[in-house]
Design an enzyme around this catalytic site. Structure first.
Site, PDB file in Angstrom:
ATOM      1  N   ALA A  31      77.143 -40.619   8.838  1.00 19.71           N
ATOM      2  CA  ALA A  31      76.384 -40.627  10.095  1.00 19.71           C
ATOM      3  C   ALA A  31      76.834 -41.763  11.014  1.00 19.71           C
ATOM      4  O   ALA A  31      77.660 -42.606  10.645  1.00 19.71           O
ATOM      5  CB  ALA A  31      74.899 -40.751   9.775  1.00 19.71           C
ATOM      6  N   HIS A  32      76.256 -41.811  12.196  1.00 24.45           N
ATOM      7  CA  HIS A  32      76.665 -42.805  13.200  1.00 24.45           C
ATOM      8  C   HIS A  32      76.406 -44.232  12.721  1.00 24.45           C
ATOM      9  O   HIS A  32      75.432 -44.508  12.062  1.00 24.45           O
ATOM     10  CB  HIS A  32      76.001 -42.544  14.549  1.00 24.45           C
ATOM     11  CG  HIS A  32      74.527 -42.412  14.567  1.00 24.45           C
ATOM     12  ND1 HIS A  32      73.842 -42.017  15.700  1.00 24.45           N
ATOM     13  CD2 HIS A  32      73.579 -42.604  13.614  1.00 24.45           C
ATOM     14  CE1 HIS A  32      72.557 -41.993  15.423  1.00 24.45           C
ATOM     15  NE2 HIS A  32      72.370 -42.326  14.187  1.00 24.45           N
TER      16      HIS A  32
END
Lengths: 344, 344, 344
Positions: free
Chosen positions: C251-252
């Site tokens: 994920a980011h």
């Protein structure tokens, strides 16, 4: 041993050249001019081939192997059969990786690339009544059976064989694979890319060339965005009539028997062998190098860490017979309730 | 019942022809010349339609169904409403699959294929101020709303409708879907492919034609490489304002209410109905044919095996209220500690 | 702060305009004509930048931030350093989202689209001895290193940099990324798409512009259909020599140190920081905003919910040292056996 439809081999190489590339050692007096023609898995190798023993689980295969030479640790070298030259290394898998790169130097750059402007390579063979999208790619030497449909953006690599009446949906990528009759592959699935194989080579790792294929039987169906890696040396095998859902991971050298059903998000680790008509619920996971008997059912989210020899239904992590899992769950609930009452 | 934008129907067929194709039986004196026009799910069928009852969970729907005829086991045939002809079969789902192939013979080969060289089919309708990559494919009869962007390699199948201000990223595949306004679909997502539906037909299986659609509301966002299968007969429905992360699996006939949030690697099994504003952490899994109430939150890795009727936060596998799960965890830790001390 | 190779910024904007767009409030007498040039994360912002504090976990970063202005709740506004203008809002993340849309209005439509008919944009720079499929797309300003191979249907977005000797396989999508030397990305992987960031804005949500990049080190390998989101403001970072298997979700803002090994179907939630040489078995999951020390091994299917500071092997959910997990498992089995005997 690698299928020449998919892989370009160099060599043969002398034992001397191989030792130089891999820093392995041999017994005094070994003939360094002996030539080896290829690398191969222990179980498939003959006197022309170079193999490796890394996981002690395969020591029996090592003792029985027909390989002409084999990378092995000093501790296990004594187990070599008489016809085999043990190549002693403190890191046999790393040594094998280096040797395999010698035989297959272009392995790392085998991304399907069309250098011609046409989408079907002139050396590909296309059956009758096929419908092949002008936006798909059919690589050199590929063979597409009669009445097969290939969707937009599907990439069929060099040498791939797809049987009759197949349906390969849009944006599928398929390489290093032999596919049976009546197989459907849903969008975005990736079949035949290299498996997750590498040897420590500090500070990083070296990729171990993945020289096997994916063999897919007849009437198999494969879900959207599912990934099936090709074998490392042996093949990855999907039996006839298997039904595989979306987002499933099947690692290198896995074997599925006939008629297995895998629900979405299942993951099977490398070299695990699954029997016939095994059913797996969603999000099941299996460790590598295991065997699962025919007729086993794994409830959703089961985690398998050991061999399963008996048919039946299993659940939980680590997997146990489902009745035992239900008892565990009931106990956990009751114990928690009791504790809460005591604490409350 | 299948949307003609996506599916080509044959027929009608007489009851006699259907019985011949499916080996089902009817009561003596039934009119074998009666014509049926289509297959349909129990809940949507009327007198022109042929349905099936396989999962006993749907017996109530069977009793209330308006279907003209229905495949059913002998045991349940007596529950049929008076207007319905029960078609008795030991394998109603298999019989239905065969009948559905009769009505939809080309279903299996519906891979999006552009047979023209242009990328936008002349019968597609494109709104104003769209930006459509020349490397994307827009199928026959598709409708693209104003200001929508379609990325390189995106495949938009026959009849698909995409609302205004949509963003369909590169290499997305979308078929059999009606998409609302302001929807963003990230790269590699696969929407509308056939669900995981098949009936045992030893030694293999027969694919059950998947005749529903995917209906996506407004302002929905769908993550990279996520897969959403179309309905089997009913539709798969994603409500307005849902936010779906990467690598999520949504099976056929699932319904998500408004504003649901699904983190990465969630998997929802077929026919499960989710309420509004349900939040799921990463790697959550739900079994099929369940209902989850509005306002439920499922902590990461929760496994849901039963209906959840009350809003609140749940965790664990099988899912329990999160406070109960915390007690279970605390108990397991303490019991293990105690055992270790006793053993030590 | 966003890299102009990837993002087009508007502005500067006055504090007055920002307050109008976001409904935030400032103290009486604040200079509403002050101009702000950009949004930025707390840790990277200087006096020209606008930041936000939403998760109280980052209050220390807030106190130390050099940001000229920052969205913050009333309760925490008093913690602002003297040089910072606190922009008080009951929903700081929502306010930030609106401000970021002001600076980056075209962010939502950045799907890679080739508007020219050629596949390599004239402003892209291609190294020597590259093999780039005529069916791939190379966006404006992209830079491809010497001897790099780009497969059919691969989409390389605007401004992306790929180092020497890379292999980007078929149907990969890559945007907003800077990639090192000798990186291999297997088919179908999606790199650099927007992260899963949105703020509640009833009845729906507003997307928070994702303004970071993906930075990938040298000699990294990324599996088929794996997804790596770009950072929200900070970058997502994959260290040198990492080996990532298929269907992994990163994920980011996640950071992986050097030489990490992630088996298939691992999921790492946003902003989690992983040390060097961390090894994760299949289907491992990690919650967000955590740190995991160098040298940690996570057994397959481990679920990490808290920081792990000590090297060693962990297992279970929630993760504990593997010896403790084994004791828990043994206890659960024995307790269930005992209960069964008592019940039987």
């Amino acid at each position: 041993m690698a299928d020449p439809r998919f892989f370009d081999r160099q060599g043969p190489f002398t034992l001397g050249a191989i030792l130089e590339a891999t820093e392995a050692r041999v017994a005094h007096g070994t003939d360094l001019n002996r030539r080896l023609e290829d690398v191969a898995p222990l179980s498939l190798a003959d006197e022309r081939h170079l193999a490796f023993l890394d996981n002690p689980k395969y020591t029996t295969a090592f003792r029985k192997s027909g390989a002409g030479a084999c990378f092995v640790t000093e501790a296990l070298a004594g187990e070599a059969p008489r016809h085999m030259v043990p190549l002693v290394s403190s890191a046999p898998y790393l040594a094998y990786a280096r040797a395999a790169h010698l035989f297959y130097p272009s392995i790392g750059t085998a991304a399907p690339v069309s250098l011609a402007s046409g989408n079907i390579h002139p050396s590909a063979s296309i059956g009758e009544d096929c419908r092949i999208s002008p936006l798909a790619t059919i690589g050199p030497g590929a063979e597409i059976g009669n009445r097969t449909v290939i969707g937009d953006g599907a990439r069929v690599g060099r040498g791939v064989v797809i049987g009759e009446a197949g349906v390969i949906h849009a944006n599928v990528t398929i390489s290093h694979a032999i596919v049976g009759v009546g197989v459907e592959i849903l969008p975005g699935a990736c079949i035949g890319q290299e498996g997750f194989g590498f040897a420590p080579n500090p500070p990083g790792y070296i990729t171990v060339p993945q020289l096997g294929r994916v063999l897919i039987g007849d009437n198999v169906s494969i879900g959207a965005n599912t990934t099936i890696d090709r074998g490392a040396g042996p093949d990855t095998v999907i039996g006839d009539d298997c039904r595989i859902d979306n987002l499933v991971q099947i690692a290198h050298n896995v074997t599925l028997g006939r008629g297995c059903v895998l629900a979405a998000q299942v993951g099977i680790s490398g070299s695990t062998k699954i029997g016939d008509y095994v059913v797996m619920g969603g999000q099941v996971g299996l460790a590598g190098h295991l065997a699962v008997a025919s007729g086993v059912t794994l409830a959703a989210r089961t985690g398998v860490t050991r061999e399963i020899r008996k048919p039946g239904t299993y659940a939980g992590f680590p997997a146990v017979p489902i009745t035992e899992w239900r008892t565990q769950i009931a106990h956990a609930k009751r114990a928690a309730k009791k504790r809460k009452e005591n604490d409350g």
